[in-house]
Motif scaffolding. Sequence first.
Motif, mmCIF file in Angstrom:
data_model
loop_
_atom_site.group_PDB
_atom_site.id
_atom_site.type_symbol
_atom_site.label_atom_id
_atom_site.label_comp_id
_atom_site.label_asym_id
_atom_site.label_seq_id
_atom_site.Cartn_x
_atom_site.Cartn_y
_atom_site.Cartn_z
ATOM 1 N N ARG A 1 14.941 55.733 94.774
ATOM 2 C CA ARG A 1 14.753 56.956 95.155
ATOM 3 C C ARG A 1 13.703 57.313 96.186
ATOM 4 O O ARG A 1 13.842 58.099 97.295
ATOM 5 N N LEU A 2 12.646 56.800 96.140
ATOM 6 C CA LEU A 2 11.555 56.985 97.406
ATOM 7 C C LEU A 2 11.854 55.961 98.444
ATOM 8 O O LEU A 2 11.393 56.173 99.612
ATOM 9 N N GLY A 3 12.637 54.866 98.310
ATOM 10 C CA GLY A 3 13.026 54.189 99.232
ATOM 11 C C GLY A 3 11.826 53.197 100.002
ATOM 12 O O GLY A 3 11.513 53.054 101.423
ATOM 13 N N ILE A 4 10.968 52.796 99.004
ATOM 14 C CA ILE A 4 9.715 51.916 99.229
ATOM 15 C C ILE A 4 10.368 50.635 99.406
ATOM 16 O O ILE A 4 10.938 50.073 98.304
ATOM 17 N N ASP A 5 9.884 49.726 100.374
ATOM 18 C CA ASP A 5 10.179 48.286 100.279
ATOM 19 C C ASP A 5 9.600 47.302 99.437
ATOM 20 O O ASP A 5 10.181 46.714 98.824
#
Length: 438
Positions: free
Chosen positions: A234-238
């Motif tokens: 959901r956060l789109g953090i790598d």
Amino acid sequence: MRLILSIVLLSYLNYVTPLFCYWNTGCPYRFFGTKTPYNMVRGDIRDSLVKLTDCEPVSVWGLIRHGKMNPSGDYVKQMKDAMFIKDYVASSYEHGNSSLCAQDVESLQNWTPDKGLFDKDSQLSEEGYQEMVGLGKRLRKAFSKLLEQLSTQDYTFRSVNEKVGQDSIKGFVEGFGNKVQVEPPKSGYDSILPYATCGKYIKDVKHNNDSIAEAAKYQASSEFLASKDRIQRRLGIDNSLSEANYIAIWDFCRFTSSGINNKFSPWCALFTTEDLKVMEYADDLREYYSHGYGTPMNKLFGEIAMAELLKSFRNVKEGNGKKIEAYITRASTMEMVYAALGLFKDASPLPGNARKSDRKWRTSKFAGFASNLIAVLNKCGKKESDDYNVVFYLNEEPLRTLCKEGVCTWKEFEDRLAPFLNTNLDFCEFTVPPEHSK
């Protein structure tokens, strides 16, 4: 080929399109385990007061958890370490990798810590003080006739020997309105915090990882890991979030949501409702085995406190008691008391391998900030052979599971609590200074 391309495109769109927007959701999930703000779960004793024919209250006894506090040292460190996530979320959203709503991202970006969140470690927050003021006001209003005029021998107000507790009792008596004196805290053993000096408890529970084994098992379960992965997506953090980061986000959500202002933290937007339920269960597991039914000796500590209640009401019946006694303690003591009374007990121990969604043990509802157990002794009839009964309230709502319709006859009350008078702490083996239990 065109069909395959369409399916891939739809999958991509489903990934970046918000599932829901937290900022305008109609009913946010408000159960945050032991860090639940009081106003999110409380009743109002003025409205829920049990009124009995030909009876009048003659004594009120209350055991109350301290109000909402700022996070302690370990929480503060992990939360500060996780602050980078705030900037990551904005960057991820700008690059089209996040499935959060624009307003939720903006709200998080505009968020700044309230004064005291990090620099007043473990101290009572302003909201916590107001929780206690409000409780004192409502309690005095509900029993105004009994509590209107109090002399020094009519009451006892005392806190455990901790600043958060002492500040809480100040708020409570301020709300109470009368110019009353607060009894100094006890420096050693205290019946409202009996485990704090118990060597066996400190050794076998407090400083023993076995007491959090089921919680650790759950945090390694597929459901917990799936929730963590869901948030990451959901956060789109790598970079992968550490478990400490994950828990810190939840701590931001629950420590910076307000029950007084009915305002939820923008950090809560990073979770779905299902994710919040997962975190709540992990907290319940820790409390169940550290302070609840999961460790047999916890029940004995609760019996110590309840024996004090029985002695108090017996004194009132004999003409030597108080009109009101109120004690501020920790969530742990509250949970131990529930275990002593057999409240919120599930048929089998809570498992760590899978979440029990229909469990009775829900600390959000009975052990959050400012949670309280109030007992009221009523005198009925006007003859020499007066009768007495006792009504219990949990968070200002009648507690109906102890006795029929929430009203215990004196015999029911005494039969349940009298065995506790024989409870002792001989099993503790050795004593320790109370600060070792923190």
